[in-house]
Design an enzyme around this catalytic site. Structure first.
Site, mmCIF file in Angstrom:
data_model
loop_
_atom_site.group_PDB
_atom_site.id
_atom_site.type_symbol
_atom_site.label_atom_id
_atom_site.label_comp_id
_atom_site.label_asym_id
_atom_site.label_seq_id
_atom_site.Cartn_x
_atom_site.Cartn_y
_atom_site.Cartn_z
ATOM 1 C CG LEU A 28 9.547 -1.493 4.358
ATOM 2 C CD1 LEU A 28 9.706 -2.389 5.576
ATOM 3 C CD2 LEU A 28 9.144 -2.305 3.154
ATOM 4 C CB THR A 80 -0.961 -0.003 1.205
ATOM 5 O OG1 THR A 80 -0.194 -0.077 2.397
ATOM 6 C CG2 THR A 80 -1.920 -1.186 1.126
ATOM 7 C CB THR A 104 0.984 5.296 3.881
ATOM 8 O OG1 THR A 104 0.112 6.272 3.309
ATOM 9 C CG2 THR A 104 1.669 5.882 5.102
ATOM 10 C CB CYS A 105 2.645 0.194 3.935
ATOM 11 S SG CYS A 105 1.075 0.282 4.814
ATOM 12 C CB SER A 106 5.207 0.548 -0.428
ATOM 13 O OG SER A 106 4.623 -0.713 -0.259
#
Length: 161
Positions: free
Chosen positions: A54, A46, A48-50
């Site tokens: 992270l 996703t 924001t996550c990627s």
């Protein structure tokens, strides 16, 4: 009820994916006698996550480990194959442990589950980071909104070490 600083993490079994296949990792194997940075994302791949969450942990990996941390792990309510593909796509294999909590068992047990988009995505994890020592939560940083990665960032956690 959300887990709090000073509380022990519940027993759990995570799954990981490698070239050798899918394997299980118990919470005991992950946390017992160790200092672990654990952070969670609502979903692998996703935005924001990627792009925001992270990468900070990958970029600050050496600095975090230099503070006496044994393991950095990310957990998501995704299947182990997705987590394995995300590890490869982000060049994180062997640097961060990518943990699958496919049925949200751990996520629900620590009270950090969220139903995103009014049921269209199902149960996911809130975005958070924590420092865990020998299975006990020492620091806990929970985001107010799933679309941001500030409170739970690597920089925040690094400052707490």
């Amino acid at each position: 009820m959300t887990i709090k600083v000073g509380e022990r993490l519940p027993d759990a079994t995570f799954k990981t994916k490698s070239d050798d296949g899918v394997s299980e990792v118990s919470s005991d194997a992950l946390f017992k006698g160790k200092k672990v940075v654990l952070f969670a994302v609502p979903g692998a791949f996703t935005p924001t996550c990627s792009m925001n969450h992270l990468p900070g942990y990958l970029e600050n990996r050496d600095a975090i480990l230099a503070k006496g941390v044994d393991t950095i792990a990310v957990v998501a309510v995704n299947d182990p194959h997705v987590m394995g593909a995300w590890a490869k796509a982000t060049n994180g294999e062997g640097k961060i442990q990518y943990l699958s909590d496919g049925n949200a068992t751990f996520t629900k047990a620590v009270g950090l589950d969220i139903d995103l988009a009014a049921g269209t995505m199902g149960v996911r994890s809130k975005r958070y980071s924590m420092l865990v020592e020998d299975g006990v939560v020492k620091e806990l940083n929970i985001e107010d909104s799933p679309g941001q990665a500030v409170t739970s960032s690597a920089a925040t956690l690094l400052g707490q070490l």
